[in-house]
Structure formats: structure tokens, C-alpha cells
Design an enzyme around this catalytic site. Sequence first.
Site, PDB file in Angstrom:
ATOM      1  CG  ASP A  70      -0.341   0.146   2.533  1.00 32.62           C
ATOM      2  OD1 ASP A  70       0.906   0.222   2.594  1.00 32.62           O
ATOM      3  OD2 ASP A  70      -1.081   0.214   3.535  1.00 32.62           O
ATOM      4  CB  CYS A 113       0.939  -2.602   4.642  1.00 30.67           C
ATOM      5  SG  CYS A 113       0.712  -3.803   5.966  1.00 30.67           S
ATOM      6  CB  THR A 150       1.877  -3.170  10.937  1.00 28.57           C
ATOM      7  OG1 THR A 150       0.693  -3.630  10.249  1.00 28.57           O
ATOM      8  CG2 THR A 150       1.565  -1.857  11.652  1.00 28.57           C
ATOM      9  CG  HIS A 168       9.319 -24.341  12.490  1.00 25.60           C
ATOM     10  ND1 HIS A 168       9.234 -24.238  13.860  1.00 25.60           N
ATOM     11  CD2 HIS A 168      10.539 -24.875  12.225  1.00 25.60           C
ATOM     12  CE1 HIS A 168      10.356 -24.691  14.415  1.00 25.60           C
ATOM     13  NE2 HIS A 168      11.165 -25.074  13.430  1.00 25.60           N
ATOM     14  CG  HIS A 178       7.871 -28.376  10.964  1.00 28.18           C
ATOM     15  ND1 HIS A 178       7.523 -27.767  12.150  1.00 28.18           N
ATOM     16  CD2 HIS A 178       9.199 -28.646  11.044  1.00 28.18           C
ATOM     17  CE1 HIS A 178       8.599 -27.664  12.914  1.00 28.18           C
ATOM     18  NE2 HIS A 178       9.624 -28.188  12.268  1.00 28.18           N
ATOM     19  NE  ARG A 234       3.349 -29.696  14.957  1.00 28.83           N
ATOM     20  CZ  ARG A 234       4.463 -29.799  15.645  1.00 28.83           C
ATOM     21  NH1 ARG A 234       5.511 -29.047  15.345  1.00 28.83           N
ATOM     22  NH2 ARG A 234       4.558 -30.648  16.640  1.00 28.83           N
TER      23      ARG A 234
HETATM   24  C1  RB5 Z   1      -2.041   2.433   6.577  1.00 30.28           C
HETATM   25  O1  RB5 Z   1      -2.119   3.602   7.335  1.00 30.28           O
HETATM   26  C2  RB5 Z   1      -1.849   1.235   7.495  1.00 30.28           C
HETATM   27  O2  RB5 Z   1      -2.992   1.003   8.231  1.00 30.28           O
HETATM   28  C3  RB5 Z   1      -1.443   0.013   6.703  1.00 30.28           C
HETATM   29  O3  RB5 Z   1      -0.296   0.288   5.977  1.00 30.28           O
HETATM   30  C4  RB5 Z   1      -1.102  -1.243   7.481  1.00 30.28           C
HETATM   31  O4  RB5 Z   1      -0.206  -0.972   8.514  1.00 30.28           O
HETATM   32  C5  RB5 Z   1      -2.228  -2.077   7.903  1.00 30.28           C
HETATM   33  O5  RB5 Z   1      -2.057  -3.145   8.484  1.00 30.28           O
END
Ligand code: RB5
Length: 148
Positions: A8, A65, A67, A98, A133, A136
Site C-alpha cells: 500500500d 504495508c 505493519t 516450520h 511440520h 501441521r
Molecule cells: C495504513 O495507514 C496502514 O494502516 C497500513 O499500511 C497497514 O499498517 C495495515 O495493516
Amino acid sequence: MRISVGSDHAGLELKRLLVEHLAFLGHEVVDLGTNSPDEVDYPDFGAAVGRSVASGGTDFGVCVCGTGIGMAIAANKVHGVRAAVVHDVSSARLAREHNKANVICFGARLVGTVVATDSLEMFLRSEFGGGRHLRRIEKIAALDECQP
Ligand code: RB5
């Protein structure tokens, strides 16, 4: 290898760097966007990467993205995808050994560029361990049909 990559807006700069690095390593890169800093919705790009891997169009997927979490959740909705959020070289290796992860997800707001490129390299050269593994992984596959 053939590798699809998506991000993104929050992951755009790290995606560009990873695309360059993959090409430098000799991989064929399928860049599924985004390619502008305009705000977009991460599920669209996580799903695109997931579909490309699950359909066999690419060997592995890379998602970026803010996170890594949102892209991983979206990609994992596609049957056959095992997307892992990775924060270091060790989690990259274990995601392959794994979990037989086929999509690696990074949080551009959380990991540095050297950690991300080193982790991606480790992910691509690590092999699934099999054995216990495998059982699983098969149980995870069975969850594709799981109803609430
Ligand atoms: C965008 O602001 C943010 O929410 C996105 O990049 C991401 O971290 C979502 O999981």
C-alpha cells in the site's frame, strides 16, 4: 524465481527497494503495485499478491504495508496462502522451515531496510523442514474449509 510484490502507500518506498534488490539477485519480479504515494487500501494489494502465489503464477509473494499485518491478513484469506509477518532474519527462516510460508510480509514503519533485505534473502533460501511440520501444514490447509 518468479516473485510477486505488492504494497500500500505506507509500504511503497520499502517495496521499491525490495523490487530492486530482487532484480539484483536475478529474480523475475511481478510488481502488483501500488506505484504512487496516493492512499490506497491494503486488502486490495494483499489479495493480489495472495492470488498470484496461490494460482501458481509466482513462486513466492512479498507484501509491504505499515505493519505487515493488514497485508498478511488479506493475503491469508486466499486459499493456499501462508503469509507470515517477519521482523528479522530468524523469523524469516522459521517462517519457511516450520510454516512453509509462501508470502513474506514486512512493516515498513517497523523494520529497517537492511533487516528487510537480509530477511527476504533468508526467506528465499530457506527450505521447509517437513516431518512434524508437514502434519501441521496439512491441518492449516484443512482450515480453508472451516465454517464458524
Ligand atoms: C495504513 O495507514 C496502514 O494502516 C497500513 O499500511 C497497514 O499498517 C495495515 O495493516
